[in-house]
Design a protein around this motif. Structure first.
Motif, PDB file in Angstrom:
ATOM      1  N   THR A 155      -8.629  -3.286   2.143  1.00 18.30           N
ATOM      2  CA  THR A 155      -9.648  -4.190   1.686  1.00 18.30           C
ATOM      3  C   THR A 155      -8.808  -5.518   1.168  1.00 18.30           C
ATOM      4  OG1 THR A 155     -11.379  -2.816   0.879  1.00 18.30           O
ATOM      5  CG2 THR A 155     -11.360  -4.910  -0.034  1.00 18.30           C
ATOM      6  N   VAL A 156      -9.153  -6.703   1.705  1.00 20.93           N
ATOM      7  CA  VAL A 156      -8.369  -7.547   1.157  1.00 20.93           C
ATOM      8  C   VAL A 156      -8.744  -8.159  -0.244  1.00 20.93           C
ATOM      9  CG1 VAL A 156      -7.871 -10.179   1.803  1.00 20.93           C
ATOM     10  CG2 VAL A 156      -8.270  -8.583   3.646  1.00 20.93           C
ATOM     11  N   TYR A 157      -7.855  -7.881  -0.995  1.00 23.70           N
ATOM     12  CA  TYR A 157      -8.065  -8.333  -2.586  1.00 23.70           C
ATOM     13  C   TYR A 157      -7.733  -9.571  -2.971  1.00 23.70           C
ATOM     14  CZ  TYR A 157      -9.661  -3.556  -3.906  1.00 23.70           C
ATOM     15  OH  TYR A 157     -10.377  -2.488  -4.114  1.00 23.70           O
ATOM     16  N   GLY A 158      -6.731 -10.203  -2.095  1.00 22.01           N
ATOM     17  CA  GLY A 158      -6.503 -11.573  -2.415  1.00 22.01           C
ATOM     18  C   GLY A 158      -5.434 -12.170  -1.265  1.00 22.01           C
ATOM     19  N   ILE A 159      -5.512 -13.531  -1.370  1.00 14.39           N
ATOM     20  CA  ILE A 159      -4.513 -14.158  -0.311  1.00 14.39           C
ATOM     21  C   ILE A 159      -3.757 -15.291  -1.245  1.00 14.39           C
ATOM     22  CG2 ILE A 159      -4.619 -15.696   1.532  1.00 14.39           C
ATOM     23  CD1 ILE A 159      -7.339 -14.447   2.447  1.00 14.39           C
ATOM     24  N   GLY A 160      -2.570 -15.028  -1.160  1.00 15.56           N
ATOM     25  CA  GLY A 160      -1.665 -15.948  -1.855  1.00 15.56           C
ATOM     26  C   GLY A 160      -0.216 -15.607  -1.651  1.00 15.56           C
ATOM     27  N   PHE A 161       0.591 -16.027  -2.534  1.00 11.10           N
ATOM     28  CA  PHE A 161       2.067 -15.829  -2.675  1.00 11.10           C
ATOM     29  C   PHE A 161       2.648 -16.944  -1.468  1.00 11.10           C
ATOM     30  CE2 PHE A 161       5.543 -13.506  -0.280  1.00 11.10           C
ATOM     31  CZ  PHE A 161       6.637 -14.046  -0.957  1.00 11.10           C
ATOM     32  N   GLY A 168      -5.489  -3.555  -0.158  1.00  9.34           N
ATOM     33  CA  GLY A 168      -5.654  -2.331  -1.221  1.00  9.34           C
ATOM     34  C   GLY A 168      -6.130  -1.346  -0.315  1.00  9.34           C
ATOM     35  N   GLY A 169      -5.865   0.072  -0.470  1.00 10.24           N
ATOM     36  CA  GLY A 169      -6.457   1.196   0.277  1.00 10.24           C
ATOM     37  C   GLY A 169      -5.387   1.796   0.729  1.00 10.24           C
ATOM     38  N   LEU A 170      -4.034   1.858   0.454  1.00 14.91           N
ATOM     39  CA  LEU A 170      -2.998   2.359   0.893  1.00 14.91           C
ATOM     40  C   LEU A 170      -2.972   3.960   0.719  1.00 14.91           C
ATOM     41  CD1 LEU A 170      -0.331   1.771   2.468  1.00 14.91           C
ATOM     42  CD2 LEU A 170       0.619   2.025   0.146  1.00 14.91           C
ATOM     43  N   ASP A 171      -2.672   4.731   1.578  1.00 14.64           N
ATOM     44  CA  ASP A 171      -2.647   6.158   1.433  1.00 14.64           C
ATOM     45  C   ASP A 171      -1.839   6.496   0.182  1.00 14.64           C
ATOM     46  OD1 ASP A 171      -1.415   8.926   2.013  1.00 14.64           O
ATOM     47  OD2 ASP A 171      -2.828   8.770   3.609  1.00 14.64           O
ATOM     48  N   GLU A 172      -2.051   7.190  -0.737  1.00 15.81           N
ATOM     49  CA  GLU A 172      -1.282   7.511  -1.869  1.00 15.81           C
ATOM     50  C   GLU A 172      -0.125   8.103  -1.353  1.00 15.81           C
ATOM     51  OE1 GLU A 172      -1.735   7.499  -5.034  1.00 15.81           O
ATOM     52  OE2 GLU A 172      -3.768   6.277  -5.077  1.00 15.81           O
ATOM     53  N   VAL A 216       5.594  -6.368   8.467  1.00 10.48           N
ATOM     54  CA  VAL A 216       4.494  -5.456   7.599  1.00 10.48           C
ATOM     55  C   VAL A 216       5.375  -4.866   6.740  1.00 10.48           C
ATOM     56  CG1 VAL A 216       2.879  -3.807   7.989  1.00 10.48           C
ATOM     57  CG2 VAL A 216       2.942  -5.549   9.747  1.00 10.48           C
ATOM     58  N   GLY A 217       4.743  -4.817   5.332  1.00 12.85           N
ATOM     59  CA  GLY A 217       5.443  -4.297   4.264  1.00 12.85           C
ATOM     60  C   GLY A 217       4.419  -3.502   3.304  1.00 12.85           C
ATOM     61  N   ILE A 218       5.317  -2.715   2.379  1.00  9.37           N
ATOM     62  CA  ILE A 218       4.586  -1.906   1.415  1.00  9.37           C
ATOM     63  C   ILE A 218       5.317  -2.149   0.127  1.00  9.37           C
ATOM     64  CG2 ILE A 218       4.199   0.214   0.362  1.00  9.37           C
ATOM     65  CD1 ILE A 218       4.231   1.447   3.051  1.00  9.37           C
ATOM     66  N   GLY A 219       4.503  -2.599  -0.910  1.00 10.65           N
ATOM     67  CA  GLY A 219       4.690  -2.890  -2.138  1.00 10.65           C
ATOM     68  C   GLY A 219       3.884  -2.367  -3.036  1.00 10.65           C
ATOM     69  N   GLY A 220       4.344  -1.379  -3.669  1.00 10.79           N
ATOM     70  CA  GLY A 220       3.473  -0.491  -4.904  1.00 10.79           C
ATOM     71  C   GLY A 220       2.417  -0.067  -4.042  1.00 10.79           C
ATOM     72  N   ARG A 221       1.098   0.064  -4.597  1.00 12.97           N
ATOM     73  CA  ARG A 221       0.019   0.427  -3.809  1.00 12.97           C
ATOM     74  C   ARG A 221      -0.656  -0.429  -2.821  1.00 12.97           C
ATOM     75  NH1 ARG A 221      -2.137   4.885  -6.495  1.00 12.97           N
ATOM     76  NH2 ARG A 221      -0.853   5.437  -8.323  1.00 12.97           N
ATOM     77  N   GLN A 222       0.057  -1.290  -2.473  1.00 13.76           N
ATOM     78  CA  GLN A 222      -0.533  -2.385  -1.568  1.00 13.76           C
ATOM     79  C   GLN A 222       0.418  -2.472  -0.285  1.00 13.76           C
ATOM     80  OE1 GLN A 222      -2.658  -6.090  -3.809  1.00 13.76           O
ATOM     81  NE2 GLN A 222      -0.349  -5.542  -4.627  1.00 13.76           N
ATOM     82  N   PRO A 276      11.596 -15.291   1.594  1.00 13.35           N
ATOM     83  CA  PRO A 276      12.409 -14.020   0.662  1.00 13.35           C
ATOM     84  C   PRO A 276      11.224 -13.046   0.530  1.00 13.35           C
ATOM     85  CG  PRO A 276      12.624 -16.295   0.017  1.00 13.35           C
ATOM     86  CD  PRO A 276      11.798 -16.491   0.865  1.00 13.35           C
ATOM     87  N   GLY A 277      11.697 -11.786   0.075  1.00 12.64           N
ATOM     88  CA  GLY A 277      10.446 -10.756  -0.082  1.00 12.64           C
ATOM     89  C   GLY A 277      11.217  -9.451  -0.491  1.00 12.64           C
ATOM     90  N   GLY A 278      10.582  -8.849  -1.437  1.00  9.96           N
ATOM     91  CA  GLY A 278      11.001  -7.639  -1.893  1.00  9.96           C
ATOM     92  C   GLY A 278      10.091  -6.334  -1.497  1.00  9.96           C
ATOM     93  N   TRP A 279       9.187  -6.496  -0.690  1.00  8.06           N
ATOM     94  CA  TRP A 279       8.273  -5.464  -0.036  1.00  8.06           C
ATOM     95  C   TRP A 279       9.232  -4.317   0.857  1.00  8.06           C
ATOM     96  CZ3 TRP A 279       2.268  -6.024   0.339  1.00  8.06           C
ATOM     97  CH2 TRP A 279       2.035  -6.287  -0.855  1.00  8.06           C
TER      98      TRP A 279
END
Length: 245
Positions: free
Chosen positions: A132-138, A146-150, A169-175, A184-187
């Motif tokens: 699910t697209v929870y936001g568009i920004g940064f 949201g909805g990443l496999d635990e 394509v990156g993973i950052g926390g639960r997203q 620049p980026g930290g995912w």
């Protein structure tokens, strides 16, 4: 059949002389997201004072062009929310190609080692979810999905990279998400998508909307190269269809 959107307890708070903050219960869930989007549309249609809207995970900031009577507008907002018609949102499902080749996935090996999951299994779990697209920004067009496999939940890198490639394509926390431009980026980067998610020359620069759905599908490096050519030529179209809850 889709069910009606749930009604929540909200708070309406003055946020300075020219802004009002509307807050929902402090949790990330799809029902709250839908409620925020629907209320934003009602405000745009029925609130007499024009304002800029800034939606977040569980809040909606309304910024007015000038100082306003916040008590009066707060009462009006409360009435609008209480009488809001909660029809389910019309949304799109976007199918986005991703190449998980090691050349595009500098963090895949470390992620595999940490999780005790093979790279092939990581790809399976990343592509089988519906996000699910929870936001568009940064960045313009950067989707917070949201909805990443635990089992794939992973903290951001301790040291962000100075340069992350466009389409990474990156993973950052639960997203999870896609970098629409080099930045620049930290995912944790596990693949690359050749599609264009933001084009400032188009009437709708970012085709994907908040609350839309996204699914990834795996492509080979050769397919990635071909799609890059299509994107550069302006002939590629993102696969999408109407989403039914």
């Amino acid at each position: 059949m889709a069910s009606a959107v749930e009604k929540y307890h909200i708070s309406i708070i003055p946020f300075g002389p020219g802004a009002i903050l509307v807050t929902w219960p402090p949790r990330i869930e799809e029902g709250i997201l839908e409620d925020i989007i629907l209320f934003g549309r009602v405000i745009a249609d029925r609130l007499e004072k024009a304002c800029e809207q800034v939606p977040a995970y569980h809040s909606l900031l309304l910024v007015f062009d000038e100082a306003v009577n916040t008590a009066e507008i707060s009462d009006r907002l409360s009435g609008l929310y209480g009488s809001m018609d909660r029809k389910p949102l019309e949304r799109r499902l976007w199918r986005i190609p991703v190449c998980y080749h090691p050349g595009f996935a500098p963090d895949m090996a470390l992620l595999s080692e940490r999780k005790g999951i093979s790279p092939e299994e990581i790809v399976k779990r990343h592509t089988r979810a519906t996000y699910t697209v929870y936001g568009i920004g940064f960045l313009p067009g950067f989707m917070y999905l949201g909805g990443l496999d635990e089992s794939l939940v992973t903290p951001r890198r301790n040291e962000p990279r100075q340069k992350v490639s466009r389409g990474a394509v990156g993973i950052g926390g639960r997203q999870t998400g896609i970098y629409p431009q080099q930045s620049p980026g930290g995912w944790n980067i596990i693949g690359n998508s050749p599609v264009q998610l933001f084009d400032p020359l188009k009437k709708k620069p970012c085709p994907v909307g908040i609350a839309d759905k996204v699914r990834f599908y795996e492509i080979s490096r050769e397919e990635h190269e071909l799609l890059e050519i299509e994107v550069s030529a302006g002939v590629h179209k993102l696969k999408n269809e109407k989403w039914y809850d």
